[in-house]
Scaffold this motif. Structure first.
Motif, mmCIF file in Angstrom:
data_model
loop_
_atom_site.group_PDB
_atom_site.id
_atom_site.type_symbol
_atom_site.label_atom_id
_atom_site.label_comp_id
_atom_site.label_asym_id
_atom_site.label_seq_id
_atom_site.Cartn_x
_atom_site.Cartn_y
_atom_site.Cartn_z
ATOM 1 N N MET A 130 1.818 0.991 4.859
ATOM 2 C CA MET A 130 1.568 1.737 6.096
ATOM 3 C C MET A 130 2.500 2.929 6.217
ATOM 4 O O MET A 130 2.090 4.029 6.601
ATOM 5 N N VAL A 131 3.779 2.711 5.888
ATOM 6 C CA VAL A 131 4.765 3.781 5.999
ATOM 7 C C VAL A 131 4.436 4.936 5.048
ATOM 8 O O VAL A 131 4.439 6.102 5.443
ATOM 9 N N VAL A 132 4.135 4.615 3.806
ATOM 10 C CA VAL A 132 3.818 5.656 2.826
ATOM 11 C C VAL A 132 2.581 6.447 3.265
ATOM 12 O O VAL A 132 2.547 7.684 3.173
ATOM 13 N N ALA A 133 1.570 5.760 3.774
ATOM 14 C CA ALA A 133 0.361 6.436 4.254
ATOM 15 C C ALA A 133 0.694 7.383 5.403
ATOM 16 O O ALA A 133 0.158 8.494 5.489
ATOM 17 N N ALA A 134 1.596 6.935 6.284
ATOM 18 C CA ALA A 134 2.005 7.775 7.418
ATOM 19 C C ALA A 134 2.744 9.018 6.939
ATOM 20 O O ALA A 134 2.485 10.138 7.405
ATOM 21 N N LEU A 135 3.667 8.841 6.008
ATOM 22 C CA LEU A 135 4.457 9.962 5.502
ATOM 23 C C LEU A 135 3.570 10.985 4.803
ATOM 24 O O LEU A 135 3.784 12.198 4.920
ATOM 25 N N GLU A 136 2.556 10.522 4.111
ATOM 26 C CA GLU A 136 1.644 11.430 3.418
ATOM 27 C C GLU A 136 0.839 12.280 4.396
ATOM 28 O O GLU A 136 0.368 13.361 4.038
ATOM 29 N N CYS A 137 0.694 11.803 5.627
ATOM 30 C CA CYS A 137 -0.081 12.533 6.636
ATOM 31 C C CYS A 137 0.779 13.459 7.492
ATOM 32 O O CYS A 137 0.278 14.078 8.435
ATOM 33 N N GLY A 138 2.080 13.526 7.203
ATOM 34 C CA GLY A 138 2.927 14.483 7.906
ATOM 35 C C GLY A 138 3.673 13.958 9.107
ATOM 36 O O GLY A 138 4.335 14.708 9.824
ATOM 37 N N ILE A 139 3.576 12.640 9.374
ATOM 38 C CA ILE A 139 4.355 12.057 10.456
ATOM 39 C C ILE A 139 5.474 11.227 9.822
ATOM 40 O O ILE A 139 5.558 11.115 8.605
ATOM 41 N N THR A 140 6.324 10.625 10.631
ATOM 42 C CA THR A 140 7.343 9.736 10.106
ATOM 43 C C THR A 140 7.032 8.307 10.536
ATOM 44 O O THR A 140 6.071 8.063 11.289
ATOM 45 N N ALA A 141 7.824 7.354 10.066
ATOM 46 C CA ALA A 141 7.566 5.946 10.359
ATOM 47 C C ALA A 141 8.844 5.150 10.197
ATOM 48 O O ALA A 141 9.793 5.601 9.555
ATOM 49 N N ALA A 142 8.865 3.967 10.800
ATOM 50 C CA ALA A 142 10.032 3.086 10.685
ATOM 51 C C ALA A 142 9.558 1.651 10.529
ATOM 52 O O ALA A 142 8.470 1.279 10.985
ATOM 53 N N ILE A 143 10.395 0.840 9.879
ATOM 54 C CA ILE A 143 10.109 -0.580 9.676
ATOM 55 C C ILE A 143 11.244 -1.405 10.273
ATOM 56 O O ILE A 143 12.412 -1.079 10.074
ATOM 57 N N PRO A 144 10.930 -2.476 11.005
ATOM 58 C CA PRO A 144 11.996 -3.366 11.478
ATOM 59 C C PRO A 144 12.687 -4.052 10.303
ATOM 60 O O PRO A 144 12.013 -4.602 9.423
ATOM 61 N N ALA A 145 13.993 -4.023 10.294
ATOM 62 C CA ALA A 145 14.728 -4.718 9.220
ATOM 63 C C ALA A 145 14.392 -6.201 9.220
ATOM 64 O O ALA A 145 14.389 -6.846 8.164
ATOM 65 N N LEU A 146 14.089 -6.754 10.395
ATOM 66 C CA LEU A 146 13.792 -8.183 10.492
ATOM 67 C C LEU A 146 12.450 -8.562 9.876
ATOM 68 O O LEU A 146 12.118 -9.754 9.811
ATOM 69 N N ASN A 147 11.677 -7.578 9.418
ATOM 70 C CA ASN A 147 10.445 -7.908 8.701
ATOM 71 C C ASN A 147 10.740 -8.490 7.327
ATOM 72 O O ASN A 147 9.845 -9.001 6.654
ATOM 73 N N TYR A 148 12.015 -8.389 6.911
ATOM 74 C CA TYR A 148 12.416 -8.886 5.595
ATOM 75 C C TYR A 148 13.420 -10.023 5.763
ATOM 76 O O TYR A 148 14.421 -9.874 6.459
ATOM 77 N N ARG A 149 13.162 -11.116 5.110
ATOM 78 C CA ARG A 149 13.987 -12.311 5.289
ATOM 79 C C ARG A 149 15.333 -12.182 4.589
ATOM 80 O O ARG A 149 16.308 -12.785 4.999
ATOM 81 N N THR A 150 15.370 -11.411 3.515
ATOM 82 C CA THR A 150 16.619 -11.276 2.770
ATOM 83 C C THR A 150 17.008 -9.816 2.646
ATOM 84 O O THR A 150 16.167 -8.917 2.767
#
Length: 325
Positions: free
Chosen positions: A40-60
């Protein structure tokens, strides 16, 4: 002609926020617990916007690092990580250190005091944007050195604020010198235009992207986003200890949305509140995690009122195209 049109749109949408991150359009794909992923993030960046991911989406920590490496390998555009900075997040220090070491472009702080995050990020040249729901807290984070605020209004999905964007944005713009990014209620170009006319320097958009093709949630969750409407969104404090907006499924109706007497008594105790909130958050988020990826009768699906404008499951690119227009 298309190139000239894109450049014109980009020029018209240039703000202090787009210049700060060197992005084309003043839009963040909001960090969504369990939902946001690399695709999702890469798709967003390719369209000219920015994006963020919650660190808690990753267990380690290793999984978090691998996600950051993967995004970097596919795009050189600015992206960020969302950190829960209060005591309920036992992984906070490790997550922050990883973001500092790998020099992510920006961090969005939520649910806590961002002082140490701002101080450490400033040394690395990392921007920090802080979630706020009122002027009092916004002034505090500006004084601490935040680069901007994410103004979370009452139309946001997940942990929503209490003020309408028509109240919150002009209030913050009047008193703050840093960029104000409006979060909540954006699903199309008309919504974006209306918020920008209020003075917002950018917008943070979440709910409509949950129904994207790139989103990892279950087909049942995506189907619910299409079939339910704004009137089906309710707030519950029974899951995280903090009001959370969810779809009013039969299961949510069954467990109720208000804290019971025992929960209210515990929350009123300073000694017990911290530990109870941590336990409630862990239990509640485990329930949300299970519902997001499996077909289960215990359906707890986070969403905001902008669910009203979701009519189909579409690629991220098409959703952004409708917003940017």
């Amino acid at each position: 002609m298309d190139v000239l049109l894109k450049k014109l749109v980009q020029w018209l949408m240039e703000t202090s926020f787009t210049r700060m991150l060197n992005i084309r359009y003043p839009v963040i794909m909001a960090p969504m617990f369990l939902v946001s992923n690399v695709k999702m993030v890469v798709a967003a960046l390719e369209c000219g916007i920015t994006a963020a991911i919650p660190a808690l989406n990753y267990r380690t920590d290793q999984e978090l690092r691998e996600a950051i490496y993967e995004i970097r390998s596919q795009s050189d555009q600015a992206f960020g990580i969302n950190l829960i900075v209060n005591r309920s997040n036992l992984k906070f220090k490790r997550q922050l250190n990883t973001c500092l070491e790998l020099k992510v472009d920006f961090i969005i702080t939520s649910l806590g005091n961002p002082k140490s995050t701002i101080e450490q990020c400033r040394k690395k040249g990392i921007r920090v944007f802080c979630d706020v729901i009122n002027l009092e807290y916004a002034l505090k984070v500006e004084q601490l050195g935040a680069d901007g605020v994410i103004a979370v209004n009452c139309e946001a999905g997940g942990h929503a604020g209490n003020l309408r964007p028509q109240e919150l944005i002009p209030l913050l713009k009047k008193h703050l010198r840093i960029p104000v990014i409006s979060a909540g209620g954006i699903a199309n170009n008309q919504h974006l235009k209306s918020v920008m006319e209020l003075g917002a320097d950018g917008v943070s958009i979440g709910t409509v992207f949950i129904a994207s093709e790139e989103s990892p949630v279950s087909p049942e969750y995506k189907k619910a986003l299409v079939e339910y409407g704004a009137e089906d969104i309710v707030r519950t404090s029974k899951l995280t200890g903090t009001p959370l907006t969810v779809i009013n499924t039969p299961f949510v109706q069954k467990i109720g949305t208000r804290s019971n007497l025992l929960e209210q008594m515990i929350n009123s105790s300073k000694r017990l509140k911290k530990y109870t909130k941590m336990l409630v958050a862990f239990k509640g988020m485990s329930l949300v995690r299970k519902a997001a990826f499996q077909a289960t009768y215990k359906t707890v699906w986070c969403a905001g009122p902008s669910i009203e404008y979701i009519h189909a499951i579409e690629p991220v690119e098409k959703i952004i195209g409708r917003i940017i227009k």
